[in-house]
Write a protein that holds these residues in place. Structure first.
Motif, PDB file in Angstrom:
ATOM      1  N   TYR A  90       0.854  -1.179   0.000  1.00  0.00           N
ATOM      2  CA  TYR A  90       0.000   0.000   0.000  1.00  0.00           C
ATOM      3  C   TYR A  90       0.891   1.231   0.000  1.00  0.00           C
ATOM      4  CZ  TYR A  90      -3.247   3.609   1.510  1.00  0.00           C
ATOM      5  OH  TYR A  90      -3.987   4.748   1.580  1.00  0.00           O
ATOM      6  N   THR A 112      -3.039   7.034  -4.276  1.00  0.00           N
ATOM      7  CA  THR A 112      -2.974   5.830  -3.448  1.00  0.00           C
ATOM      8  C   THR A 112      -2.918   4.605  -4.353  1.00  0.00           C
ATOM      9  OG1 THR A 112      -5.389   5.674  -3.327  1.00  0.00           O
ATOM     10  CG2 THR A 112      -4.282   6.838  -1.534  1.00  0.00           C
ATOM     11  N   SER A 113      -2.271   3.553  -3.862  1.00  0.00           N
ATOM     12  CA  SER A 113      -2.248   2.292  -4.608  1.00  0.00           C
ATOM     13  C   SER A 113      -2.219   1.132  -3.630  1.00  0.00           C
ATOM     14  CB  SER A 113      -1.053   2.225  -5.557  1.00  0.00           C
ATOM     15  OG  SER A 113       0.148   2.180  -4.834  1.00  0.00           O
ATOM     16  N   ASP A 142      -1.657  -3.286  -3.713  1.00  0.00           N
ATOM     17  CA  ASP A 142      -1.254  -4.488  -4.464  1.00  0.00           C
ATOM     18  C   ASP A 142      -1.419  -5.713  -3.578  1.00  0.00           C
ATOM     19  OD1 ASP A 142      -0.319  -2.976  -6.651  1.00  0.00           O
ATOM     20  OD2 ASP A 142       1.633  -2.729  -5.697  1.00  0.00           O
ATOM     21  N   SER A 144      -3.964  -5.236  -8.580  1.00  0.00           N
ATOM     22  CA  SER A 144      -3.526  -3.895  -8.202  1.00  0.00           C
ATOM     23  C   SER A 144      -4.633  -2.897  -8.467  1.00  0.00           C
ATOM     24  CB  SER A 144      -2.302  -3.461  -9.015  1.00  0.00           C
ATOM     25  OG  SER A 144      -1.246  -4.344  -8.846  1.00  0.00           O
ATOM     26  N   SER A 145      -4.702  -1.888  -7.630  1.00  0.00           N
ATOM     27  CA  SER A 145      -5.643  -0.794  -7.819  1.00  0.00           C
ATOM     28  C   SER A 145      -4.946   0.497  -7.411  1.00  0.00           C
ATOM     29  CB  SER A 145      -6.885  -1.015  -6.964  1.00  0.00           C
ATOM     30  OG  SER A 145      -7.798   0.041  -7.145  1.00  0.00           O
ATOM     31  N   SER A 146      -5.059   1.521  -8.253  1.00  0.00           N
ATOM     32  CA  SER A 146      -4.471   2.815  -7.914  1.00  0.00           C
ATOM     33  C   SER A 146      -5.451   3.922  -8.270  1.00  0.00           C
ATOM     34  CB  SER A 146      -3.141   3.017  -8.636  1.00  0.00           C
ATOM     35  OG  SER A 146      -3.322   3.030 -10.025  1.00  0.00           O
ATOM     36  N   LYS A 147      -5.334   5.028  -7.539  1.00  0.00           N
ATOM     37  CA  LYS A 147      -6.251   6.138  -7.733  1.00  0.00           C
ATOM     38  C   LYS A 147      -5.496   7.443  -7.508  1.00  0.00           C
ATOM     39  CE  LYS A 147      -9.546   6.132  -4.747  1.00  0.00           C
ATOM     40  NZ  LYS A 147     -10.756   6.079  -3.921  1.00  0.00           N
ATOM     41  N   GLN A 148      -5.760   8.431  -8.356  1.00  0.00           N
ATOM     42  CA  GLN A 148      -5.243   9.788  -8.184  1.00  0.00           C
ATOM     43  C   GLN A 148      -6.424  10.745  -8.166  1.00  0.00           C
ATOM     44  OE1 GLN A 148      -2.369  10.742 -11.211  1.00  0.00           O
ATOM     45  NE2 GLN A 148      -0.723   9.780 -10.058  1.00  0.00           N
ATOM     46  N   LYS A 197      -8.453   6.419 -12.134  1.00  0.00           N
ATOM     47  CA  LYS A 197      -8.426   5.138 -11.423  1.00  0.00           C
ATOM     48  C   LYS A 197      -7.916   4.077 -12.377  1.00  0.00           C
ATOM     49  CE  LYS A 197     -11.126   2.094  -8.541  1.00  0.00           C
ATOM     50  NZ  LYS A 197     -12.397   1.769  -7.933  1.00  0.00           N
ATOM     51  N   ASN A 251      -7.062  -0.253 -12.554  1.00  0.00           N
ATOM     52  CA  ASN A 251      -7.087  -1.601 -11.975  1.00  0.00           C
ATOM     53  C   ASN A 251      -6.327  -2.530 -12.902  1.00  0.00           C
ATOM     54  OD1 ASN A 251      -8.795  -1.041  -9.721  1.00  0.00           O
ATOM     55  ND2 ASN A 251     -10.518  -0.958 -11.137  1.00  0.00           N
TER      56      ASN A 251
END
Length: 193
Positions: free
Chosen positions: A31, A46-47, A49, A71-75, A83, A85
């Protein structure tokens, strides 16, 4: 000196035999959270894994199995939000060299399929949606520390790899080669049953 080397070789061989025929289960969780200013816009990134592995040790030093990564990330900023994925699924082969009853070094060679989906939002209405498929291959050397009864920690400081992604709707094709020894640190757990 020769007797000491022979005793060391026999102890390493005995330890390696103790692992043959076991099931390996392990993985990593990661994270990250960053906040930064970009062109007078405060952005929070944020991300997350999650990458589990399972394999069978069919030989004194060899393990083969399956690996996955989600994995998921967001700005998020004042003006926009993105976003992403991604999912990876493949196989790995591991070669392990025991150094003692506590320490081992190993190398993982993994390859498989990957998928990514990116979404971009501007003041909430959807303005962009991109999907991509591709493949990956990677080599990761690591250190295993046996804590107790096959349960241990894995440490790696990078690896070597190649990835491709081909985006739908005439999007760009991405080909990446990475060599990141010393730039990343990964800590994972594993258990031999």
């Amino acid at each position: 000196m020769k007797k000491m080397l022979l005793i060391l070789a026999l102890s390493v061989f005995g330890f390696a035999n103790a692992q043959k025929g076991t099931i390996l289960v392990g993985g990593n969780i990661g994270y990250t959270s960053d906040t930064y200013d970009y062109q007078s816009n405060k952005v929070k990134a944020t991300s997350f894994d999650f990458s589990p592995k399972a394999g069978y040790q069919f030989h004194d030093n060899w393990t083969v199995g399956a690996e996955f990564k989600v994995s998921s990330s967001k700005q998020e900023g004042d003006l926009n939000k993105t976003k992403s994925n991604s999912f990876k699924a493949g196989a790995f082969v591991r070669y392990t060299v025991p150094l003692s009853e506590t320490f081992s070094v190993f190398g993982d060679l993994g390859a498989g399929f990957q998928n990514r989906r990116n979404k971009a939002y501007e003041n909430d209405p959807l303005i962009s949606d991109a999907k991509a498929d591709g493949m990956y291959v990677g080599l990761t050397p690591a250190l295993f520390i046996n804590m107790k009864k096959g349960f241990g920690l894995n440490f790696s400081i990078g690896g070597l790899g190649y990835e491709t992604l081909s985006y739908d709707n005439n999007g760009v094709d991405v080909k990446s080669f990475y060599f990141n020894f010393g730039k990343t640190v990964n800590i994972g757990i594993s258990k031999n049953f």
